[in-house]
Design a protein around this motif. Structure first.
Motif: not given
Length: 143
Positions: A108-131
Motif C-alpha cells: 500500500x506504500x509504493x510509488x513509481x515515476x518515469x522521467x527521461x528514461x529513468x524509473x524510480x521505484x520507492x518501496x517501504x518495509x513491511x513491519x509485522x504487527x508485533x501485538x
C-alpha cells in the motif's frame, strides 16, 4: 540479426555436452540482464532505479511487487539502424526481469515515476504487527 547468436550457439553446444542448463548461472556474463538496475537499501525503505532508454510512456513497462520480489516487464526499443553494425553494447528488446528485494515491502506504500528514461521505484518495509496476540482454542483432550 541477434548480435549474441554465436554466443547462444556456443552455450547450446556446451549444454548438450555437459547436459541440462549447465551455463545458466553464467548467462548474465554472456548477455547482461536488461534493464539495468541500481537498488539502494535504507533502514525501512528500498529505492530502485531502472534504466529504460526509449521508454516514454508508462504503458510501455509494467511493474509488479510480490512480498520481497520486484518484477519488471516491457520492451526496450532498438536504435534506428543505419549502415552495418560494427559494435553493439546497448541492449534492446522484450524483457522480463525479477529482482529480490532486501526485505518484504508494503503493497500500500509504493510509488513509481518515469522521467527521461529513468524509473524510480520507492518501496517501504513491511513491519509485522508485533501485538497480534490472540487466544487459541484448545480441543478437548481425553485419555
Amino acid at each position: 540479426m541477434d548480435p549474441f547468436q554465436h554466443m547462444h550457439d556456443w552455450k547450446n553446444n556446451l549444454d548438450q555436452f555437459f547436459g541440462g542448463s549447465f551455463w545458466d548461472e553464467f548467462e548474465h556474463i554472456v548477455k547482461p540482464p536488461i534493464p539495468a538496475v541500481n537498488i539502494y537499501e535504507l533502514e525501512n525503505e528500498v529505492i530502485v532505479y531502472v534504466s529504460l532508454p526509449g521508454i516514454k510512456e508508462r504503458k510501455q513497462v509494467k511493474v509488479f511487487v510480490d512480498y520481497d520480489k520486484l518484477e519488471l516487464k516491457g520492451n526496450l526499443f532498438p536504435i534506428k539502424q543505419e549502415g552495418t553494425l560494427f559494435k553493439q553494447e546497448m541492449l534492446y528488446g522484450e524483457f522480463s526481469r525479477q529482482l529480490d528485494l532486501p526485505f518484504p515491502v508494503r503493497k500500500d506504500q509504493i510509488t513509481a515515476s518515469l522521467k527521461q528514461g529513468l524509473m524510480t521505484i520507492h518501496l517501504h518495509r513491511l513491519v509485522p504487527d508485533k501485538h497480534n496476540k490472540y487466544e487459541i482454542d484448545i480441543a478437548e483432550f481425553e485419555d
